[in-house]
Design an enzyme around this catalytic site. Structure first.
Site, PDB file in Angstrom:
ATOM      1  N   ASP A 218     111.613  82.527 -17.375  1.00 26.83           N
ATOM      2  CA  ASP A 218     112.598  82.078 -18.353  1.00 26.83           C
ATOM      3  C   ASP A 218     111.846  81.482 -19.540  1.00 26.83           C
ATOM      4  O   ASP A 218     110.716  81.001 -19.398  1.00 26.83           O
ATOM      5  CB  ASP A 218     113.501  81.008 -17.743  1.00 26.83           C
ATOM      6  CG  ASP A 218     114.170  81.494 -16.462  1.00 26.83           C
ATOM      7  OD1 ASP A 218     115.043  82.370 -16.558  1.00 26.83           O
ATOM      8  OD2 ASP A 218     113.804  81.002 -15.381  1.00 26.83           O
ATOM      9  N   ASP A 257     114.304  87.537 -17.553  1.00 25.45           N
ATOM     10  CA  ASP A 257     115.152  86.772 -16.653  1.00 25.45           C
ATOM     11  C   ASP A 257     116.102  85.955 -17.532  1.00 25.45           C
ATOM     12  O   ASP A 257     116.806  86.507 -18.354  1.00 25.45           O
ATOM     13  CB  ASP A 257     114.298  85.911 -15.721  1.00 25.45           C
ATOM     14  CG  ASP A 257     115.101  85.351 -14.555  1.00 25.45           C
ATOM     15  OD1 ASP A 257     116.262  85.751 -14.369  1.00 25.45           O
ATOM     16  OD2 ASP A 257     114.572  84.503 -13.826  1.00 25.45           O
ATOM     17  N   ASP A 261     116.992  77.742 -17.661  1.00 25.26           N
ATOM     18  CA  ASP A 261     117.508  77.376 -16.345  1.00 25.26           C
ATOM     19  C   ASP A 261     117.360  75.870 -16.147  1.00 25.26           C
ATOM     20  O   ASP A 261     116.331  75.282 -16.507  1.00 25.26           O
ATOM     21  CB  ASP A 261     116.737  78.083 -15.231  1.00 25.26           C
ATOM     22  CG  ASP A 261     117.177  79.533 -15.023  1.00 25.26           C
ATOM     23  OD1 ASP A 261     118.095  79.985 -15.742  1.00 25.26           O
ATOM     24  OD2 ASP A 261     116.604  80.205 -14.146  1.00 25.26           O
ATOM     25  N   ARG A 314     126.550  83.962 -18.122  1.00 24.76           N
ATOM     26  CA  ARG A 314     125.887  82.692 -17.824  1.00 24.76           C
ATOM     27  C   ARG A 314     125.717  81.828 -19.070  1.00 24.76           C
ATOM     28  O   ARG A 314     124.615  81.537 -19.490  1.00 24.76           O
ATOM     29  CB  ARG A 314     124.534  82.921 -17.164  1.00 24.76           C
ATOM     30  CG  ARG A 314     124.591  83.671 -15.856  1.00 24.76           C
ATOM     31  CD  ARG A 314     123.221  83.747 -15.197  1.00 24.76           C
ATOM     32  NE  ARG A 314     123.263  84.558 -13.989  1.00 24.76           N
ATOM     33  CZ  ARG A 314     122.210  84.800 -13.214  1.00 24.76           C
ATOM     34  NH1 ARG A 314     121.032  84.286 -13.538  1.00 24.76           N
ATOM     35  NH2 ARG A 314     122.323  85.550 -12.143  1.00 24.76           N
TER      36      ARG A 314
END
Length: 437
Positions: A218, A257, A261, A314
């Site tokens: 990420d 990815d 996060d 997301r």
């Protein structure tokens, strides 16, 4: 020393907040310019009092109290990683000048002996390997070894009491994964962060009906860290959007990815005035339904005044956390759109006064996606300029899997709340790197 310097910086921030910002409130206020960092130097900026979850329990000051010897200016990836390690546990400021490329050496530099992508494709072709068994053998071992080499080369660990700030309008880091791991009191501001390109995605024939390529890295990860403020950054796939990636075995060779996060016990995080753009799996809060032992009672995150532009899903997806998502602007114009808010296991999402612009043919029922039974509050959001009940829209389209109302808590850590109809005009010109005031 850390506690003393943090308390001193927090006290200064508190006094400045009393003089220059309004009290935390959930009531709407008139649109005003984005609250500046305290002081004239953005590198010394601290999170304003009452500005989201990261302002709780002592606040977030990063490296604001750094002595002159712990203020470092970097222009290369090696300099950046060396600077991160040089603080010696004291508050530090790292100033990034220009664009740093963490992957300048290219993918070939990370290849382990014996790895050959053409051989990998031949060995694990579904026509040969099938779809029932995960891949294994010499080429998978060599791929994993190559991936480990890349991880060691492109990840950088940000320690406690650190501010990382871009200098000017064109500072950034490409191809890197910023790891805010096991740290406390970190600020990252004014950087364009181009997502790392995974050179060695793994083929998983058992993922779905036709298998899938899965990637690592990420642009930024907040992992078991507290008091983190991410502000005025731009998260982007930049030169390598998904549309530019090839397909193998009929599936997208996915080399990205997430963009951000917040996982594994992370807590007290404020994400403000950032741009997230042109990405599929954008922002995940909580990485597993099985992580209750570390995540339950944590993952408290505030997202406000961010621009989500052409992101597929997301934005965020939430497990466990009490997440306050308000005054963000979502713009979907093209590409593959799945959903924005993912309602996950034991989540308690509050989504208020956000603005959505959806293209023709995409209805408001797409904005929420139910992954698990968890209540949420979703009030006073607008879709294409019209106040819309997102829960009602979802439930009308999904009568067999309705969402439940009322997250069970009321956010109080807000310094400003704009009318959702004003949000596009407030957020678009002010969010992202290069626009820090």
């Amino acid at each position: 020393m850390r506690q003393r310097t943090r308390r001193a910086a927090a006290s200064l921030a508190c006094c400045a907040a009393l003089l220059g910002t309004s009290a935390a409130t959930t009531a709407p206020t008139a649109a005003v310019p984005a609250a500046p960092a305290h002081g004239h130097d953005p590198a010394r900026g601290t999170l304003p009092a009452g500005d989201g979850w990261a302002s709780a329990a002592g606040g977030t000051t990063g490296g604001a109290a750094a002595g002159r010897e712990n203020v470092r200016t970097v222009r290369t990836w090696d300099q950046f990683r060396a600077a991160l390690a040089a603080g010696g546990g004291e508050p530090q400021i790292i100033r990034v000048v220009g664009t740093i490329d963490a992957q300048a050496a290219g993918c070939a530099a990370y290849e382990a002996p014996g790895y050959d992508f053409d051989t990998y494709l031949a060995d694990y072709d579904p026509a040969v390997w099938g779809y029932d068994t995960p891949v294994s053998g010499p080429q998978e071992d060599a791929r994993a070894a190559s991936a480990a080499r890349q991880a060691a080369a492109v990840q950088a660990y940000v320690p406690s009491d650190t501010t990382v700030v871009g200098v000017g309008r064109n500072a950034g880091i490409t191809g890197a994964g910023l790891q805010i791991r096991d740290a406390d009191n970190v600020i990252v501001r004014n950087l364009t962060l181009e997502s790392p390109l995974d050179c060695f995605p793994q083929w998983d024939p058992t993922d779905g009906e036709r298998g899938a390529w899965n990637s690592e890295y990420d642009a930024a990860v907040v992992h078991n860290s507290t008091h983190v403020w991410l502000d005025h950054n731009t998260f982007t796939d930049g030169r390598h959007p998904d549309s530019s990636l090839p397909r193998h075995y009929g599936e997208l060779y996915q080399q990205h990815d997430g963009e951000l996060d917040v996982v594994r016990g992370a807590d007290l995080v404020t994400v403000s005035w950032n741009v997230f753009e042109e990405h599929a799996k954008t922002l995940m809060i909580g990485n597993s339904d099985a992580a209750g032992g570390t995540d339950r009672g944590r993952l408290r995150v505030t997202l406000h005044h961010n621009l989500f532009r052409d992101v597929g899903e997301r934005a965020p997806r939430v497990r466990f956390g009490q997440v306050d998502t308000y005054n963000n602007h979502y713009v979907i114009t093209e590409g593959s759109y799945s959903y924005s808010f993912g309602i996950g296991f034991e989540s308690r999402l509050v989504a208020e006064k956000n603005s959505f612009r959806l293209p023709p043919g995409t209805g408001p029922d797409r904005i929420l996606k139910k992954w698990s039974e968890a209540p949420l509050t979703a009030d006073h959001n607008t879709v294409n300029g019209t106040v819309t009940d997102l829960v009602a829209a979802h439930n009308a389209a999904n009568p067999d899997t309705p969402l439940q109302r009322d997250a069970g808590w009321t956010p109080t850590l807000r310094t400003r709340v704009d009318d959702p109809r004003a949000v596009p005009g407030v957020v678009v010109p002010r969010a992202g790197a290069g626009r820090l005031r």
